[in-house]
Design a protein around this motif. Sequence first.
Motif, mmCIF file in Angstrom:
data_model
loop_
_atom_site.group_PDB
_atom_site.id
_atom_site.type_symbol
_atom_site.label_atom_id
_atom_site.label_comp_id
_atom_site.label_asym_id
_atom_site.label_seq_id
_atom_site.Cartn_x
_atom_site.Cartn_y
_atom_site.Cartn_z
ATOM 1 N N LEU A 87 -9.719 -56.313 45.505
ATOM 2 C CA LEU A 87 -9.832 -55.119 46.338
ATOM 3 C C LEU A 87 -8.740 -54.106 46.009
ATOM 4 C CD1 LEU A 87 -10.471 -56.705 49.845
ATOM 5 C CD2 LEU A 87 -12.118 -55.494 48.415
ATOM 6 N N PRO A 88 -9.126 -52.861 45.786
ATOM 7 C CA PRO A 88 -8.099 -51.825 45.626
ATOM 8 C C PRO A 88 -7.486 -51.503 46.985
ATOM 9 C CG PRO A 88 -10.299 -50.881 45.466
ATOM 10 C CD PRO A 88 -10.477 -52.361 45.609
ATOM 11 N N PRO A 89 -6.358 -50.819 47.013
ATOM 12 C CA PRO A 89 -5.751 -50.441 48.292
ATOM 13 C C PRO A 89 -6.737 -49.646 49.160
ATOM 14 C CG PRO A 89 -4.236 -50.037 46.496
ATOM 15 C CD PRO A 89 -5.557 -50.393 45.876
ATOM 16 N N PHE A 90 -6.731 -49.926 50.454
ATOM 17 C CA PHE A 90 -7.691 -49.330 51.370
ATOM 18 C C PHE A 90 -7.618 -47.804 51.373
ATOM 19 C CE2 PHE A 90 -9.373 -48.102 55.546
ATOM 20 C CZ PHE A 90 -10.620 -48.693 55.459
ATOM 21 N N GLU A 91 -6.422 -47.239 51.307
ATOM 22 C CA GLU A 91 -6.288 -45.778 51.323
ATOM 23 C C GLU A 91 -6.994 -45.140 50.135
ATOM 24 O OE1 GLU A 91 -5.160 -43.440 53.565
ATOM 25 O OE2 GLU A 91 -5.251 -45.190 54.852
ATOM 26 N N THR A 92 -7.017 -45.816 48.985
ATOM 27 C CA THR A 92 -7.732 -45.251 47.834
ATOM 28 C C THR A 92 -9.236 -45.263 48.085
ATOM 29 O OG1 THR A 92 -7.881 -47.360 46.613
ATOM 30 C CG2 THR A 92 -5.931 -45.988 46.225
ATOM 31 N N LEU A 93 -9.725 -46.288 48.763
ATOM 32 C CA LEU A 93 -11.151 -46.350 49.107
ATOM 33 C C LEU A 93 -11.519 -45.234 50.084
ATOM 34 C CD1 LEU A 93 -11.589 -50.202 49.542
ATOM 35 C CD2 LEU A 93 -12.356 -48.798 47.612
ATOM 36 N N ALA A 137 -2.718 -33.181 46.756
ATOM 37 C CA ALA A 137 -2.076 -33.936 45.684
ATOM 38 C C ALA A 137 -2.090 -35.435 45.978
ATOM 39 C CB ALA A 137 -0.640 -33.450 45.482
ATOM 40 N N VAL A 138 -1.941 -35.798 47.241
ATOM 41 C CA VAL A 138 -1.991 -37.214 47.636
ATOM 42 C C VAL A 138 -3.389 -37.779 47.387
ATOM 43 C CG1 VAL A 138 -1.832 -38.807 49.601
ATOM 44 C CG2 VAL A 138 -0.145 -36.980 49.331
ATOM 45 N N ILE A 139 -4.407 -37.020 47.748
ATOM 46 C CA ILE A 139 -5.789 -37.463 47.548
ATOM 47 C C ILE A 139 -6.082 -37.585 46.055
ATOM 48 C CG2 ILE A 139 -8.217 -36.944 47.976
ATOM 49 C CD1 ILE A 139 -6.536 -37.802 50.470
ATOM 50 N N SER A 140 -5.586 -36.648 45.252
ATOM 51 C CA SER A 140 -5.753 -36.732 43.794
ATOM 52 C C SER A 140 -5.099 -37.984 43.238
ATOM 53 C CB SER A 140 -5.155 -35.497 43.107
ATOM 54 O OG SER A 140 -5.944 -34.369 43.367
ATOM 55 N N ARG A 141 -3.913 -38.326 43.759
ATOM 56 C CA ARG A 141 -3.231 -39.555 43.298
ATOM 57 C C ARG A 141 -4.030 -40.792 43.682
ATOM 58 N NH1 ARG A 141 1.471 -36.657 44.646
ATOM 59 N NH2 ARG A 141 1.678 -37.687 46.658
ATOM 60 N N HIS A 142 -4.603 -40.786 44.889
ATOM 61 C CA HIS A 142 -5.445 -41.913 45.300
ATOM 62 C C HIS A 142 -6.652 -42.036 44.373
ATOM 63 C CE1 HIS A 142 -3.204 -43.113 48.750
ATOM 64 N NE2 HIS A 142 -3.492 -42.055 49.490
ATOM 65 N N LEU A 143 -7.253 -40.912 44.013
ATOM 66 C CA LEU A 143 -8.401 -40.935 43.101
ATOM 67 C C LEU A 143 -7.989 -41.495 41.741
ATOM 68 C CD1 LEU A 143 -11.298 -40.305 42.275
ATOM 69 C CD2 LEU A 143 -10.556 -37.955 41.796
ATOM 70 N N ARG A 144 -6.878 -41.011 41.205
ATOM 71 C CA ARG A 144 -6.402 -41.543 39.916
ATOM 72 C C ARG A 144 -6.105 -43.032 40.026
ATOM 73 N NH1 ARG A 144 -3.619 -36.777 39.769
ATOM 74 N NH2 ARG A 144 -1.643 -37.751 40.298
ATOM 75 N N ALA A 145 -5.539 -43.444 41.147
ATOM 76 C CA ALA A 145 -5.203 -44.861 41.328
ATOM 77 C C ALA A 145 -6.450 -45.741 41.329
ATOM 78 C CB ALA A 145 -4.416 -45.056 42.627
ATOM 79 N N ILE A 146 -7.504 -45.302 42.014
ATOM 80 C CA ILE A 146 -8.714 -46.128 42.063
ATOM 81 C C ILE A 146 -9.433 -46.103 40.714
ATOM 82 C CG2 ILE A 146 -10.396 -44.482 42.992
ATOM 83 C CD1 ILE A 146 -11.234 -46.862 44.883
ATOM 84 N N GLU A 147 -9.362 -44.981 40.008
ATOM 85 C CA GLU A 147 -9.947 -44.944 38.667
ATOM 86 C C GLU A 147 -9.172 -45.860 37.725
ATOM 87 O OE1 GLU A 147 -12.149 -40.628 38.347
ATOM 88 O OE2 GLU A 147 -10.007 -40.693 37.869
ATOM 89 N N THR A 148 -7.866 -45.892 37.860
ATOM 90 C CA THR A 148 -7.047 -46.796 37.044
ATOM 91 C C THR A 148 -7.336 -48.238 37.416
ATOM 92 O OG1 THR A 148 -5.319 -45.128 36.841
ATOM 93 C CG2 THR A 148 -4.678 -47.422 36.436
ATOM 94 N N TRP A 149 -7.411 -48.514 38.719
ATOM 95 C CA TRP A 149 -7.670 -49.870 39.219
ATOM 96 C C TRP A 149 -8.978 -50.420 38.655
ATOM 97 C CZ3 TRP A 149 -4.780 -52.794 42.779
ATOM 98 C CH2 TRP A 149 -5.397 -53.940 43.268
ATOM 99 N N THR A 150 -10.018 -49.562 38.660
ATOM 100 C CA THR A 150 -11.344 -49.999 38.207
ATOM 101 C C THR A 150 -11.547 -49.798 36.715
ATOM 102 O OG1 THR A 150 -12.347 -47.839 38.679
ATOM 103 C CG2 THR A 150 -12.402 -49.501 40.441
ATOM 104 N N GLY A 151 -10.695 -48.976 36.089
ATOM 105 C CA GLY A 151 -10.873 -48.674 34.674
ATOM 106 C C GLY A 151 -12.106 -47.829 34.421
#
Length: 144
Positions: free
Chosen positions: A42-48, A72-86
């Motif tokens: 599971l990725p971090p809930f905030e990224t979901l 900018a925070v939402i953009s970082r969450h998006l990048r994080a989930i894209e990185t998490w899932t590849g």
Amino acid sequence: MRPDSIAPVPSQNELSDEDLSLIEAPIRARRPSSQLISRRALPPFETLRAFDAIARLGGVRKAAQYLCRDHAVISRHLRAIETWTGTKLIQRTAAGSVLTEDGVRYHRDIANALDIIARATVDLIKRGDTRIASEPPEAATSGN
């Protein structure tokens, strides 16, 4: 952007052996016969939450406003989930953000799960557990 029909999350019988090995690896050492999917997948809930808002509202800025966060925070969450899932989930265009095919599929599945969590939470709140309201706060009862 949300499809009318929500496909069910694949059951473990529908996952390939390779998929299972990737997500079960952390729990195999503890329970070799376990068929549970590891929560470590599971990725971090905030990224979901951020991705769900971007998908539903059609952009990072709208999602940021809805979630009361800086874009900018939402953009970082998006990048994080894209990185998490590849996986690239959003394609940015001159007209705005558009979900990729993988983004549409992923949003359909997580939106269903988030809806279940929201309904369960509302149901719990409606039941009105009075034990919490009647118990004194721990800070007031502990120590001097």
